[in-house]
Design a protein around this motif. Structure first.
Motif, PDB file in Angstrom:
ATOM      1  N   CYS A   1      -7.127  -9.350  13.740  1.00  0.00           N
ATOM      2  CA  CYS A   1      -8.388  -8.702  14.115  1.00  0.00           C
ATOM      3  C   CYS A   1      -9.022  -9.366  15.334  1.00  0.00           C
ATOM      4  O   CYS A   1      -9.659  -8.693  16.152  1.00  0.00           O
ATOM      5  CB  CYS A   1      -9.361  -8.741  12.936  1.00  0.00           C
ATOM      6  SG  CYS A   1      -8.879  -7.721  11.527  1.00  0.00           S
TER       7      CYS A   1
ATOM      8  N   ARG B   1     -10.156  -6.864  17.968  1.00  0.00           N
ATOM      9  CA  ARG B   1     -11.601  -6.613  17.979  1.00  0.00           C
ATOM     10  C   ARG B   1     -12.347  -7.945  17.931  1.00  0.00           C
ATOM     11  O   ARG B   1     -13.072  -8.223  16.967  1.00  0.00           O
ATOM     12  CB  ARG B   1     -11.998  -5.755  16.783  1.00  0.00           C
ATOM     13  CG  ARG B   1     -11.315  -4.390  16.772  1.00  0.00           C
ATOM     14  CD  ARG B   1     -11.547  -3.679  15.451  1.00  0.00           C
ATOM     15  NE  ARG B   1     -10.963  -2.354  15.434  1.00  0.00           N
ATOM     16  CZ  ARG B   1     -10.929  -1.563  14.358  1.00  0.00           C
ATOM     17  NH1 ARG B   1     -11.452  -1.982  13.231  1.00  0.00           N
ATOM     18  NH2 ARG B   1     -10.373  -0.369  14.412  1.00  0.00           N
TER      19      ARG B   1
ATOM     20  N   ILE C   1     -15.583  -9.752  14.930  1.00  0.00           N
ATOM     21  CA  ILE C   1     -15.126 -10.652  13.878  1.00  0.00           C
ATOM     22  C   ILE C   1     -16.294 -11.276  13.116  1.00  0.00           C
ATOM     23  O   ILE C   1     -16.317 -11.322  11.888  1.00  0.00           O
ATOM     24  CB  ILE C   1     -14.220 -11.753  14.459  1.00  0.00           C
ATOM     25  CG1 ILE C   1     -12.857 -11.162  14.839  1.00  0.00           C
ATOM     26  CG2 ILE C   1     -14.017 -12.879  13.448  1.00  0.00           C
ATOM     27  CD1 ILE C   1     -12.035 -10.721  13.646  1.00  0.00           C
TER      28      ILE C   1
ATOM     29  N   ILE D   1     -11.444  -6.294   8.864  1.00  0.00           N
ATOM     30  CA  ILE D   1     -12.286  -7.484   8.990  1.00  0.00           C
ATOM     31  C   ILE D   1     -12.924  -7.826   7.647  1.00  0.00           C
ATOM     32  O   ILE D   1     -12.978  -8.995   7.242  1.00  0.00           O
ATOM     33  CB  ILE D   1     -13.361  -7.253  10.073  1.00  0.00           C
ATOM     34  CG1 ILE D   1     -12.694  -7.164  11.450  1.00  0.00           C
ATOM     35  CG2 ILE D   1     -14.400  -8.377  10.053  1.00  0.00           C
ATOM     36  CD1 ILE D   1     -13.656  -6.855  12.588  1.00  0.00           C
TER      37      ILE D   1
END
Length: 305
Positions: free
Chosen positions: A56, A60, A64, A189
């Motif tokens: 992740c 992204r 996080i 996440i």
């Protein structure tokens, strides 16, 4: 391109198949290799959480740590880690250890009944005929599949009954509880943090460096699959499925888990497969067909928006 509903069906089925294979491997580890269930829960969550958050962070990175800046959602995350992530893993493995995979699966798959009952209570209505039929097929098929049509073959101790029913409750909580979080944050996440938090907390129960069991090549391979396939991938695809098709539909499709475990036993371990076994498999397949053939509008109606 597949519709979101179709994607949800595929993801739920994939997660169920991975859980089925993983369950067979876990029973092998517990019974033949004397691996500790507590140690496996800790290590599975720690490794899977770190791996998932690492992925992740590459895709992204800006999202996080977003959840850590929202106090209310952070509380929900810790609740999910404890009541959903830790409990759904440990209670199932404890039920296997106290009895066997068949008994544990029968008891765990009262979870869909609890989910349907919860939504009926929440919405102040009786379950629809479709819901009742789907639950009956799923639970009945699972029962036939793992008992060979002979209830007397299941010997349930008080300990096994406790952990099996606890596993069903955990399954229901895991399916429902994180849906509010997934409206605000990506599921991977949420899943990664829940696994990492759960692994850290459960380390106080059994430290990851306190390794027990008989370790050889078979143990390493089975453990690796349990950590990656049966935890990281399976939980990820299932939680994504609940977002796309709702907790009730995803949990019913997850009844393919005992089917995959049985097929492994038949073709790999050469376990006999009788008439009642095929009837059970047929009930589960019928449930999957019923869910798959539903119209998009009806499928969306089951999602707790």
């Amino acid at each position: 391109m597949r519709s979101p509903t179709t994607q949800g069906y595929i993801l739920a089925l994939t997660g169920a198949l991975l859980w089925g294979v993983s369950g067979a491997f876990m029973q092998f580890l517990f019974q033949d290799k004397q691996v500790s269930a507590e140690w496996m829960v800790t290590v599975r969550m720690l490794i899977s959480g770190v791996l998932l958050l690492s992925v992740c962070s590459l895709r992204r990175p800006q999202k996080i740590f977003a959840i850590w800046r929202d106090r209310e959602n952070l509380k929900r995350l810790f609740l999910f880690a404890c009541l959903g992530m830790i409990s759904v893993q440990y209670t199932y493995f404890a039920a296997i250890r106290a009895s066997n995979a068949a008994t544990a699966t029968v008891l765990q798959y009262t979870g869909p009944v609890m989910i349907a009952a919860w939504y009926a209570f929440k919405e102040k209505r009786w379950p629809s005929p479709f819901e009742a039929l789907s639950v009956a097929l799923a639970v009945g098929g699972t029962f036939l599949l793992v008992t060979h049509g002979r209830p007397s073959d299941i010997s349930i101790s008080p300990e096994a009954l406790f952990w099996g029913l606890a596993s069903a409750v955990a399954f229901a909580v895991y399916s429902i509880q994180p849906l509010k979080l997934m409206r605000h944050y990506p599921a991977p996440i949420i899943l990664g943090w829940a696994m990492l938090i759960g692994g850290i907390l459960f380390s106080f129960v059994h430290a990851p460096w306190d390794v027990v069991g008989i370790w050889d090549a078979q143990t390493v391979i089975a453990s690796a699959f349990a950590i990656i396939g049966g935890t990281l991938i399976a939980f990820l695809v299932y939680i994504q499925a609940t977002k796309l098709i709702g907790a009730r539909t995803a949990s019913l499709m997850a009844c393919a888990e005992p089917l995959s475990a049985t097929l492994i036993a038949v073709f790999w371990l050469k376990v006999p497969f009788g008439v009642y076994d095929w009837l059970g498999a047929g009930c589960i397949i019928a449930t999957l067909l019923l869910l798959t053939l539903r119209t998009p509008s009806k499928a969306a109606a089951t999602s707790p928006a």
